[in-house]
Design an enzyme around this catalytic site. Structure first.
Site, PDB file in Angstrom:
ATOM      1  N   ASP A   1      26.194  18.134  76.245  1.00  0.00           N
ATOM      2  CA  ASP A   1      25.602  18.787  77.406  1.00  0.00           C
ATOM      3  C   ASP A   1      26.556  18.639  78.577  1.00  0.00           C
ATOM      4  O   ASP A   1      27.705  18.225  78.404  1.00  0.00           O
ATOM      5  CB  ASP A   1      24.199  18.245  77.701  1.00  0.00           C
TER       6      ASP A   1
ATOM      7  N   ARG B   1      12.492  17.752  84.176  1.00  0.00           N
ATOM      8  CA  ARG B   1      13.635  17.339  85.000  1.00  0.00           C
ATOM      9  C   ARG B   1      14.175  18.544  85.767  1.00  0.00           C
ATOM     10  O   ARG B   1      14.720  19.472  85.169  1.00  0.00           O
ATOM     11  CB  ARG B   1      14.749  16.735  84.138  1.00  0.00           C
TER      12      ARG B   1
END
Length: 534
Positions: A448, A168
Site C-alpha cells: 500500500d 479510517r
C-alpha cells in the site's frame, strides 16, 4: 439530519459533474452544508498545525532530533485513565484492513475478523469515483443491504457475522481537490469522516456500534486535540451522546512515538487504543532524519520488528496503553497466501506465525492482517496467549525506553537486489495508484502507500547521502538512472498489459525519478501524484 438554515447548502462547491454514479445521494445539500460548517470552523487550525509540522521538521533538518516534551511531563507522569472501552471493542484480537470497494467491504465483514478497518487512506487511491462509491458501499453495509455481482457472475452478500466496522479517513495533511470551500480544497479528513458520520452515525449509535474510527498520520497531541474537538462538534450536530464516537490512533510517525501519553490524554473521553502502524513508522523514521547522514537505514527487508528501535517502539506502546486503560494493537501482516506453491506458502505463513507470536507474547491486545487467509494464523497465536478479551492486565513495567532507544539505527546492508526491489515496488505501486488501485499485490505481499513510501524514501536517502551497496558500489544519481531504466524495461517486457497500472508505468517511473533526485525528500509521494488522478 437537516441542514442549518444559516449556512447555504452550496457553500461546498463540487467541481465534478453530477453524473458520477451515486454522487447526489451522498452529497445532498444537507451533507454538503454539514461538511462546510466543519471546514469553516477548523481549517485555520488545521493549517496552523501543518505549519507547526514544517517548523519541527526544519529543526530536525538543522540537526535536532525528536524527544519527549519536557512541557508535558506532568501528563506522562500523572495518574489518569481513558474512558471505559465499550464491550463491543474489548476483544479485537484480529482485525482486517482494506479499501472501501464493494467486494472488499462484503468479504471483510464476512471474514470472521473482530474488526474491519475500511480504509479511505493508504490502501485507497482517492479518485473521485472511489471516494463516492466507498461512501455508498459503507452506507449500504451499515444498512445491511450491500450486495455485489462480479463480472464472472459470482454473487457476494453479507452473512450476518459480528465483525465491527471502523473507518479510517485520510490524514490532516491531505485535501479533497474536488470539493471547494470558499474557493479552496476542503480537508480530506473532514470530507471522509464527516460524510460517513452524517449518513451512518445515528444508525450505528442506535445499535451500540459507534461509529468507530481509526485516525492516521498524527505527529503531535495538538493534532489529536483537533480531532477531539471535531468529533465533539459532530456529536452535537447529529444529536449523539458525548463520547459516542470512539477512536483508535495509529502511532505511525516517529514524532508521535514521543507523544503517546499526550495523544491518549487529548482524546481520553473517546480513545480506546493505539496501533503500531509499523510500515508508515519506518517511512517516518527515514523522513524525520532525512538530513542526517549518520541515520541511514539498511534495505527494507532487513528492518523487521525485532530491530531494537522497532522493538522499543512496540513495547513502549504496550506499556503506555495498558497504564492508561487503552488497547495496544499490533501491526500489519502484509503476506498473501501462495496457493500455487505449498512450500513457499508455508514459509510465508511461518513468518506470519512468528510475527503474531511475538506480538501476543509481548502483550499486544490484537493485530492486523491484509488478507482473510491470514486470520486463522493470527487468531491461533492470540488465542494461545490471550484467553481473555485482551491483555490490559499486562503492565510491561519491565520496559524502560528512552529517546536513544527509539532513535537507534539498525545494523544491516544494502544489496543490489534490495536496491532494484525498491525501484520495482515503488514504480509498480505508483502506477497502480495512478490507475485507481491503492492496494496492490506484488511478489505475494500486499503493498500500500506506506510500504511504497519506504521504498521511495530509502532510494532518496541512500542516494542523497552516498550510501554504498554491500559490494562497495556507491549509490549515485547515475546508478539510479541506469538501474531504474533496466527495471522499467523489464516491467514493460514481463508484465501482462492487463496488469494494474501497466499503462502508467512510464509516468510512474518519471514521478519516482523526480522524487528520488530532488534536493529535499518530498513529504509524501502521493501529493504530486494526486494532481494526476481524476
Amino acid at each position: 439530519m437537516a441542514a442549518d438554515a444559516s449556512t447555504p447548502s452550496d457553500a461546498l462547491r463540487i467541481t465534478v459533474p453530477a453524473g458520477t454514479a451515486g454522487q447526489d445521494c451522498i452529497l445532498t445539500p444537507a451533507a454538503k452544508a454539514f461538511v462546510a460548517r466543519l471546514g469553516r470552523r477548523y481549517e485555520s487550525r488545521r493549517c496552523a498545525l501543518l505549519e507547526a509540522r514544517q517548523a519541527r521538521q526544519a529543526a530536525w533538518d538543522a540537526g535536532d532530533l525528536p524527544d519527549f516534551d519536557p512541557d508535558t511531563r506532568s501528563i506522562r507522569e500523572g495518574d489518569w485513565q481513558v474512558a471505559p472501552i465499550p464491550e463491543v471493542l474489548r476483544d479485537r484480537r484480529v482485525e482486517i484492513t482494506g479499501p472501501v470497494d464493494r467486494k472488499m467491504v462484503i468479504n471483510a465483514l464476512n471474514s470472521g475478523a473482530r474488526v474491519f478497518m475500511a480504509d479511505f487512506e493508504d490502501s485507497c487511491s482517492p479518485t473521485w469515483d472511489a471516494l463516492i462509491q466507498g461512501q455508498i458501499n459503507l452506507r449500504d453495509a451499515v444498512d445491511g443491504r450491500i450486495e455485489y455481482t462480479a463480472p464472472d457472475g459470482r454473487h457476494y452478500q453479507l452473512r450476518g457475522g459480528n465483525t465491527v466496522l471502523m473507518v479510517r479517513p485520510r490524514g490532516w495533511h491531505l485535501e479533497e481537490k474536488h470539493a471547494l470551500l470558499d474557493g479552496h480544497p476542503v480537508s480530506a479528513s473532514l470530507f471522509d469522516l464527516a460524510l460517513f458520520a452524517f449518513h451512518n452515525a445515528q444508525a450505528l449509535q442506535s445499535r451500540g456500534l459507534g461509529p468507530f474510527f481509526y485516525l492516521p498520520k498524527l505527529e503531535h497531541a495538538c493534532e489529536a486535540a483537533l480531532w477531539n474537538d471535531v468529533l465533539d462538534d459532530i456529536e452535537a450536530e447529529l444529536a449523539l451522546p458525548t463520547g459516542t464516537m470512539k477512536v483508535t490512533v495509529l502511532i505511525e510517525t516517529l514524532p508521535a512515538a514521543f507523544q503517546m501519553h499526550e495523544i491518549l490524554h487529548a482524546l481520553r473521553t473517546r480513545i480506546v487504543g493505539l496501533n503500531c502502524g509499523r510500515w508508515d513508522y519506518i517511512f517516518s523514521t527515514i523522513k524525520t532524519s532525512r538530513a542526517h547522514a549518520d541515520r541511514v537505514l539498511p534495505e527494507r527487508g532487513q528492518v523487521g520488528m525485532t530491530a531494537p528501535f522497532l522493538k522499543a517502539y512496540s513495547e513502549l506502546l504496550i506499556k503506555t496503553c495498558h497504564r492508561r486503560g487503552a488497547l495496544a494493537m499490533g501491526g500489519m501482516a502484509a503476506q498473501i497466501p501462495i496457493n500455487s506453491d505449498p512450500v513457499a506458502n508455508e514459509a510465508a505463513m511461518a513468518k506470519v506465525r512468528a510475527d503474531k507470536k511475538r506480538e501476543a507474547e509481548a502483550g499486544h491486545d490484537g493485530t492486523w492482517v491484509a488478507h482473510p487467509g491470514l486470520i486463522p494464523v493470527a487468531l491461533a497465536e492470540f488465542d494461545r496467549c490471550m484467553p481473555d478479551a485482551n491483555q490490559l492486565e499486562v503492565s510491561r513495567d519491565d520496559v524502560i525506553v528512552g529517546r536513544d532507544d527509539l532513535l537507534a539505527v539498525p545494523a544491516g546492508t544494502i544489496t543490489a537486489a534490495g536496491y532494484r526491489a525498491n525501484i520495482e515496488i515503488a514504480v509498480r505501486y505508483l502506477a497502480a495508484w495512478l490507475d485507481g488501485l491503492g492496494c496492490v499485490p506484488i511478489h505475494h505481499l500486499m503493498e500500500d502507500a506506506a510500504t511504497a513510501e519506504i521504498s521511495r524514501s530509502q532510494l532518496w536517502q541512500w542516494q542523497h547521502h552516498g550510501a554504498r551497496l554491500d559490494d562497495g558500489t556507491r549509490i549515485t544519481a547515475e546508478m539510479y538512472a541506469a538501474v531504474s531504466g533496466e527495471v522499467l524495461a523489464e516491467l514493460q517486457r514481463d508484465l501482462a498489459p492487463s496488469t494494474p497500472g501497466y499503462p502508467r508505468l512510464v509516468e510512474a517511473a518519471g514521478l519516482l525519478a523526480r522524487s528520488v533526485n530532488a534536493d529535499t525528500l518530498v513529504d509524501f509521494l502521493t501529493l504530486p501524484a494526486y494532481d494526476r488522478l481524476p
